[in-house]
Design an enzyme around this catalytic site. Structure first.
Site, PDB file in Angstrom:
ATOM      1  N   CYS A   1       3.065  -3.558   4.065  1.00 34.52           N
ATOM      2  CA  CYS A   1       2.279  -2.367   4.420  1.00 34.52           C
ATOM      3  C   CYS A   1       3.000  -1.702   5.590  1.00 34.52           C
ATOM      4  O   CYS A   1       4.196  -1.935   5.790  1.00 34.52           O
ATOM      5  CB  CYS A   1       0.816  -2.710   4.699  1.00 34.52           C
ATOM      6  SG  CYS A   1       0.490  -3.759   6.129  1.00 34.52           S
TER       7      CYS A   1
ATOM      8  N   ASP B   1       0.856  -1.194   0.000  1.00 38.42           N
ATOM      9  CA  ASP B   1       0.000   0.000   0.000  1.00 38.42           C
ATOM     10  C   ASP B   1       0.896   1.248   0.000  1.00 38.42           C
ATOM     11  O   ASP B   1       2.121   1.164  -0.120  1.00 38.42           O
ATOM     12  CB  ASP B   1      -0.986  -0.035   1.171  1.00 38.42           C
ATOM     13  CG  ASP B   1      -0.311   0.166   2.526  1.00 38.42           C
ATOM     14  OD1 ASP B   1       0.934   0.221   2.584  1.00 38.42           O
ATOM     15  OD2 ASP B   1      -1.042   0.262   3.535  1.00 38.42           O
TER      16      ASP B   1
ATOM     17  N   THR C   1       2.651  -2.067   8.917  1.00 41.38           N
ATOM     18  CA  THR C   1       3.050  -3.071   9.916  1.00 41.38           C
ATOM     19  C   THR C   1       3.291  -4.442   9.321  1.00 41.38           C
ATOM     20  O   THR C   1       3.870  -5.301   9.981  1.00 41.38           O
ATOM     21  CB  THR C   1       1.935  -3.236  10.965  1.00 41.38           C
ATOM     22  OG1 THR C   1       0.745  -3.680  10.281  1.00 41.38           O
ATOM     23  CG2 THR C   1       1.666  -1.938  11.709  1.00 41.38           C
TER      24      THR C   1
HETATM   25  C1  RB5 Z   1      -1.765   2.572   6.564  1.00 44.51           C
HETATM   26  O1  RB5 Z   1      -1.752   3.764   7.253  1.00 44.51           O
HETATM   27  C2  RB5 Z   1      -1.565   1.416   7.530  1.00 44.51           C
HETATM   28  O2  RB5 Z   1      -2.670   1.273   8.359  1.00 44.51           O
HETATM   29  C3  RB5 Z   1      -1.289   0.123   6.780  1.00 44.51           C
HETATM   30  O3  RB5 Z   1      -0.176   0.290   5.968  1.00 44.51           O
HETATM   31  C4  RB5 Z   1      -0.992  -1.104   7.616  1.00 44.51           C
HETATM   32  O4  RB5 Z   1      -0.050  -0.845   8.601  1.00 44.51           O
HETATM   33  C5  RB5 Z   1      -2.164  -1.835   8.122  1.00 44.51           C
HETATM   34  O5  RB5 Z   1      -2.042  -2.927   8.705  1.00 44.51           O
END
Ligand code: RB5
Length: 150
Positions: free
Chosen positions: A66, A8, A68
């Site tokens: 992503c 993402d 985390t």
């Molecule tokens: C995006 O802000 C964040 O929530 C996403 O990248 C991820 O960490 C979700 O688990």
């Protein structure tokens, strides 16, 4: 080996670095991820894209990233047949393959450093499933999927 990579907006930087790293190792990397760190896109879309490509046979392994590593792995694991583990260390990256027959790995750009991430990918890609008693356990995971995906 064809590797699908997805991310993402929170992991565009990591994706670019790790994609180049894997290509340098000779993998064919197919990018299903976001390219815009300013976009407010949604990690499930990218986890799903890589997971579906894997189950359709368009790629052999998947790497998702992503903030985390958790959200995108949760989405990927909803696709039947996907076994995706979040890894922040090399031992876990090796063991999710040896014991869990993981076909995808997930990383958090906000959690691990880039050099560690490269080592984590090396551990994941060099490990092999051990089978035996572990196969019985993985089969039980598949049985849970089958129970709820009728
Ligand atoms: C995006 O802000 C964040 O929530 C996403 O990248 C991820 O960490 C979700 O688990």
């Amino acid at each position: 080996m064809r590797v699908g990579i997805g991310n993402d907006h929170a992991a565009v930087n990591f994706k670019n670095i790790l994609k180049e790293y894997l290509e340098g190792k000779g993998y064919e990397v197919i990018d299903y991820g976001s390219t815009d760190p300013q976009a407010k896109d949604d990690y499930p879309d990218f986890g799903q894209a890589v997971a579906e490509a894997l189950m359709a046979g368009r790629i052999d392994k998947g790497v998702v990233i992503c903030g985390t590593g958790v959200g995108i792995s949760l989405a990927a694991n909803k696709v039947p047949g996907i076994r995706c583990g979040v890894c922040s260390d090399t031992a876990t990256a090796r063991l999710i393959v040896q014991h869990n027959n993981a076909n995808m790995i997930s990383l958090g750009e906000r959690i691990v450093g880039v050099e560690l991430a490269k080592d984590i990918l090396d551990s994941f890609f060099s490990a092999e499933f051990e089978g035996g008693r572990h196969a019985r356990r993985v089969d039980k995971i598949t049985a849970i999927e089958e129970k709820y995906n009728k």
